[in-house]
Every structure is written in C-alpha cells, then in structure tokens.
Design an enzyme around this catalytic site. Structure first.
Site, short mmCIF file in Angstrom:
data_model
loop_
_atom_site.label_atom_id
_atom_site.label_comp_id
_atom_site.label_asym_id
_atom_site.label_seq_id
_atom_site.Cartn_x
_atom_site.Cartn_y
_atom_site.Cartn_z
N HIS A 133 0.87 -1.18 0.00
CA HIS A 133 0.00 0.00 0.00
C HIS A 133 0.91 1.23 0.00
CE1 HIS A 133 -2.74 3.02 1.74
NE2 HIS A 133 -3.75 2.21 1.50
N ASP A 211 3.30 -4.10 7.98
CA ASP A 211 2.09 -3.31 7.81
C ASP A 211 0.90 -4.22 8.10
OD1 ASP A 211 -0.22 -2.13 6.89
OD2 ASP A 211 0.59 -1.51 4.96
N GLN A 214 -4.21 -4.72 7.18
CA GLN A 214 -5.15 -5.76 6.76
C GLN A 214 -4.89 -7.08 7.49
OE1 GLN A 214 -7.64 -5.08 4.77
NE2 GLN A 214 -6.98 -3.07 4.03
N LYS A 237 -10.36 -0.24 10.54
CA LYS A 237 -10.56 -1.43 9.71
C LYS A 237 -10.95 -2.63 10.57
CE LYS A 237 -7.23 0.03 6.18
NZ LYS A 237 -8.08 0.54 5.11
N CYS A 376 -4.68 2.28 -3.72
CA CYS A 376 -3.46 2.85 -3.14
C CYS A 376 -2.29 1.90 -3.31
CB CYS A 376 -3.64 3.21 -1.66
SG CYS A 376 -4.88 4.48 -1.40
#
Lengths: 422, 146
Positions: A133, A211, A214, A237, A376
């Site tokens: 991302h 990261d 997600q 999220k 993104c």
C-alpha cells in the site's frame, strides 16, 4: 428481483450466515438491502463501539495526564486501560510498547522518521515489496531519497505473492529496513511472516516493519512471537473508530528511536535551550492523545475477542471460497491473487472489457458496495498491467446473501455491456 | 436513445447505447504524431485512469485531434465524442463548447450542444463519475493553453 439462469446454475449458498449479528451494526440494521463489501477500506461499527465513545465523553471526558482532579484521573485510566486491552488483543505483554497513532499511515511515517532517519545512512538499503500500500511504500521511498539509501523492491510471483527467493537475493549486510505488508490490501495475499523473519535474520541486521492494516482485522496476531520489530495497524478497519490506530515495537527498537513530533506529553523537562523526553509510550505521543477513540478501539477489540479471531478467519475463508468459486464461473472474469487459503477475505478482479469504475457504479445500483481503483497500490497495478481492479472484501457481518448479490450484479453488468455489439 | 431494458432510469440514462458504442469503438484514438501537436494530459488519482488529448492547429482552427490513455466507459466515450465534436472548429468555439459540457455535467440545462455529446447529460446524476467525463475536456483545455 429474479435470479438469472447463471445464478441458478451456480447455486445460491444460503448456509453461510454472518458471524456477527447484523443487528449489532446500526448502519447495516438500518439498511437491510445494503451489501457492504468494502470492509478492506473501512469496517462498519458495532453499537458497543459507538456506546464506548459516548460513554467516554459523557462520563470521563478530561485531558489525560494533565489534571489533578478525579475526572482527569478517570480519563487517564480510560486511556491507559484502552492501551492494555489493545496490546493484549495483538499479543503484546508490554502495553507500553504500543504507541497510538491516527492509523497505519501515521505509524509508518513515525517508524520511517523516528527509527529510519536516525539509523539509515547513504549507501544503506531499504527493502519493500511491489505489493505494498502507498502508506508502506512512499515513506520508505522518501526516506531513501532523503538519506541517499537505495530502495530495493521485492517482485511478486505470478499469483501476486511476495517472491521469497527475490527477497533473499536482495538482502545484504547493508539492508537496514525490511518493510512488508502482513496482508495485501489490494489482492489479499498473506505474507508468510515466519519465513520472512528467518530470511532477514539470516543475512542482515535489518529491522522488520510489518504493515498490519489488513492483518490485525482478519487474522490472529501475536506480536511477541512474530519476531518482527514493528507492527502497525488501523483501528477503523477492525470495527473501531476512524482516526485511531497504532504501532507495536520491541522495547529495544523503541529506545533506538528519536522523538519525531515535539510538544506536550512527550517531554520530561523543558529547559530554555534543550529538553529531555518522557518514557515509553508517551515519548512518541505528542499533544493531547485521542483518548476517546482509543476507548472506542478497545471496545472494538473486545467485540472481536468475543467472536474469536480464529473464527473470524474461518468465516472469511468460507465466504472467500464461495465467492471465488462463483466468480470464477463468470465469463471473462479474471481474479487476481493466490488461492483462497493463502489470502484474507479480499477478492480483486476485472471483468473482460467492463472497466472497474463502471462495475462499481452498476453494482451500487444493486446495493452492492465495492471498491474500484488502484487501491493505493499503483506499483502493484503497474505489474498487473492494469490501472484499476474491482475489489470485494468481507468481514464478520458478511454473509452468503452478500456474495449472491455480488454475483447477480456482475451478471447484470455483463448484460449491459454485452447489449452493444462490437 | 435506447438502453438495455430493465435498468433503473438513471442508470440507463448514463449507459446509453451511444456511450457504449463510443467505448467499444472510440473515434479519434491516437494523439496525432505531426510536428507542432500540442498535448494536454489529465489523470484521475482516485482510480488511476489517464487521458491525453493532442490537437494540431491550423491558424485558429483545430485541424486534427486525437486521444490516448485508458479510462472507463464514460471517460473513453467522452474523449471519443470530444474528438468528433471539436475537429474543424475554431478555438473560441471549442472553449464555449467545453464550458457548455461542464455545465451539462453539473446538471444544468444547456443549449447549443449538438450530436452525441448530449448523451453525456446522464452522467450528471452520478457525481462520482463526473470526473471521468471531465478528464478529456480538461486535457483539451491544457493542450489549447499550452
């Protein structure tokens, strides 16, 4: 709305109920015809989260860490309690190693500035991947430009997983940072973290930054056993409010960081010409903290803990398998990413000559919310040879009716675009 | 003005057969390669689409025009229609036309727009898609200013 012959042939699977009651989510309860398939962008919020926000503002609102009165102490306790809860949810014993941020983007900028700027020198190497991302791409790209370090980009396998052989080939003793997504937001690929950690530790002194934007919402995360140095995530999220997230780090790595934002709360003592810094985690949280949203986030993770993150993963996998099978049966439909078992509840696809933007508009008319665009992740889109894909993503409130509505609307989009002969 | 049957009126107003025909077989594909061609390019950062428009002026008239890039049906159809509409016109006429198209995309009733361009009126009902239709016209404006 009658089912099309194509749908009949595929068979409507009504056995997949939602894991969390839709009634728990006021927006979904108020719009029963809505099929919200954009949870990878942001999740819907359960009532318990909204209640927690209201409760903070109506019973504990004061500026944490600043008042000698009881109400300020209540705000401080609520904020500290939220940190304990969220750290526990992510498998970190030492809650003070959790620094709250606005979300993953701010967290990555924090690590790139606070650790990166202090340790990355000209000629060093920073490794990222083509799956990232922009939030885990641009901060490192710009750090490399500022410092004169070399940016190395790990390429992908044919099904958009990180090419571990290429990663291994790029690692050197000069590698200072390896920043990798836990789960791809665009195509859902799950990174084999243990394998990445092993490869990096074998060949380089690099820190590993994951990261988790997600990852944390969709997979059980145990930070203390992951073996990475930093893990960033976003609250919105994972059923929490917008504007709160954070980054976990090992205590040793945090102590190697320079403060990156200056102001109240993060100082120990301010002299005329120099200052000293507060302890973890406050050293990296300048200014009035977002205590209310942290409390809301804590309510969200308690809700997820009650569902059990293993059950969340199983639920999404079942939906993904069902959707994958049904979409794969549509003419002209291309699905990106690895097989369902190696991805989270994200289905990224294109439909022959129907542009994803057109798909999103047509699907919207059927109450189906999907994302269309580059997600993104323009470096990934370039490698896919497209400017955009359509993306459907699932979460705890998704059920079989969402999958069926998606398939039905896709058939309708095909019909519109097939109506004009070449 | 036909559209696939059984669609909500607003959707069939946007996805008219005319739009889909221009999308399937766009006119004016390819920026002219001649010397002196002025090119303007626009990107839609939201979706990653990009359209560039090239014009060759003969005095005050647009002698040749073409477009490149990738876009959705609305972006592509708009660019295709643009090339048809502006070829042979004066710069002043084209600027007035662009102003009228912009007004139409905002949902205003406009007069003076002819031919296929009028099919873009249905896009006004979809604010998220107006940027798609606008892209080629902004690129044309850049080319004429440049």
């Amino acid at each position: 709305m009658t089912a099309t012959p194509v749908l009949d042939a595929l068979g409507a699977d009504s056995s997949l109920a939602s894991l969390a009651p839709r009634a728990d989510f006021p927006l979904l309860a108020a719009q029963p015809a809505l099929h919200y398939l954009d949870s990878a962008a942001t999740s819907q919020k359960p009532q318990v989260v909204l209640d927690a926000l209201t409760n903070f503002y109506t019973t504990a609102n004061a500026n944490p860490h600043r008042g000698a009165y009881a109400l300020a102490a209540a705000a401080t306790d609520a904020y500290a309690g939220a940190r304990e809860t969220v750290a526990r949810f992510l498998g970190a014993k030492d809650a003070d190693t959790l620094v709250f941020t606005r979300g993953t983007t701010e967290a990555m900028n924090l690590v790139a500035n606070a650790w990166g700027a202090a340790h990355v020198r000209e000629g060093d190497e920073i490794v990222i991947t083509a799956l990232e991302h922009h939030a885990n791409f641009v901060p490192w790209q710009q750090l490399a430009k500022r410092t004169g370090a070399h940016l190395r980009i790990v390429e992908l396998t044919a099904d958009q997983r990180i090419d571990l052989d290429h990663l291994a080939a790029l690692l050197t003793p000069r590698t200072r940072v390896v920043a990798i997504t836990h789960v791809s937001n665009a195509v859902g690929s799950i990174t084999p973290v243990a394998e990445v950690v092993r490869l990096v530790r074998e060949t380089s002194p690099a820190i590993i930054v994951l990261d988790g934007a997600q990852g944390a919402p969709h997979l059980p995360v145990a930070f203390d056993t992951l073996g990475v140095d930093f893990y960033a995530f976003s609250g919105h999220k994972l059923l929490g409010p917008m504007g709160i997230g954070g980054v976990l780090g090992t205590r040793a790595r945090w102590l190697e960081c320079q403060p990156w934002q200056f102001g109240g709360d993060m100082i120990e003592w301010v002299n005329d010409h120099d200052s000293t810094w507060n302890v973890l985690p406050h050293r990296f949280e300048a200014g009035t903290p977002n205590a209310a949203d942290a409390v809301g986030l804590a309510a969200a993770v308690r809700y997820l803990e009650a569902l059990d993150m293993r059950a969340v993963r199983e639920h999404e996998l079942a939906l993904l398998r069902s959707a994958h099978e049904k979409l794969a049966g549509l003419d002209g439909l291309t699905i990106y990413g690895p097989p369902p078992e190696q991805r989270s509840g994200v289905l990224s696809f294109t439909l022959a000559d129907v542009h994803p933007h057109d798909l999103a508009t047509i699907l919207d008319q059927h109450g189906v919310c999907i994302r269309a665009g580059h997600h993104c992740a323009q470096p990934l889109m370039r490698r896919l040879g497209t400017s955009a894909t359509a993306r459907a993503s699932f979460y705890v409130y998704s059920d079989a009716s969402d999958v069926d509505a998606l398939v039905h609307a896709l058939v309708e989009a095909q019909r519109i675009f097939a109506s004009v002969a070449d | 003005m036909t559209a696939p049957s059984g669609l909500p009126a607003s959707l069939s107003a946007m996805y008219q057969e005319l739009i889909l025909q221009h999308y399937r077989a766009p006119h004016g594909r390819g920026v002219p390669a001649a010397p002196g061609v002025r090119v303007g390019a626009r990107k839609n950062p939201l979706c990653g689409d990009a359209i560039s428009v090239g014009v060759l002026l003969d005095g005050d008239r647009i002698a040749e025009v073409g477009f490149d890039g990738q876009g959705c049906s609305i972006a592509t159809a708009s660019a295709s229609m643009l090339t048809e509409a502006v070829r042979g016109r004066s710069v002043a006429e084209v600027k007035a036309m662009a102003t009228a198209v912009e007004a139409m995309l905002r949902g205003e009733a406009v007069e003076g727009l002819e031919g296929d361009l009028r099919a873009l009126a249905g896009v006004a009902r979809y604010p998220q898609r107006v940027g798609c239709a606008r892209m080629a016209w902004l690129a044309l404006g850049d080319a004429l200013e440049g």
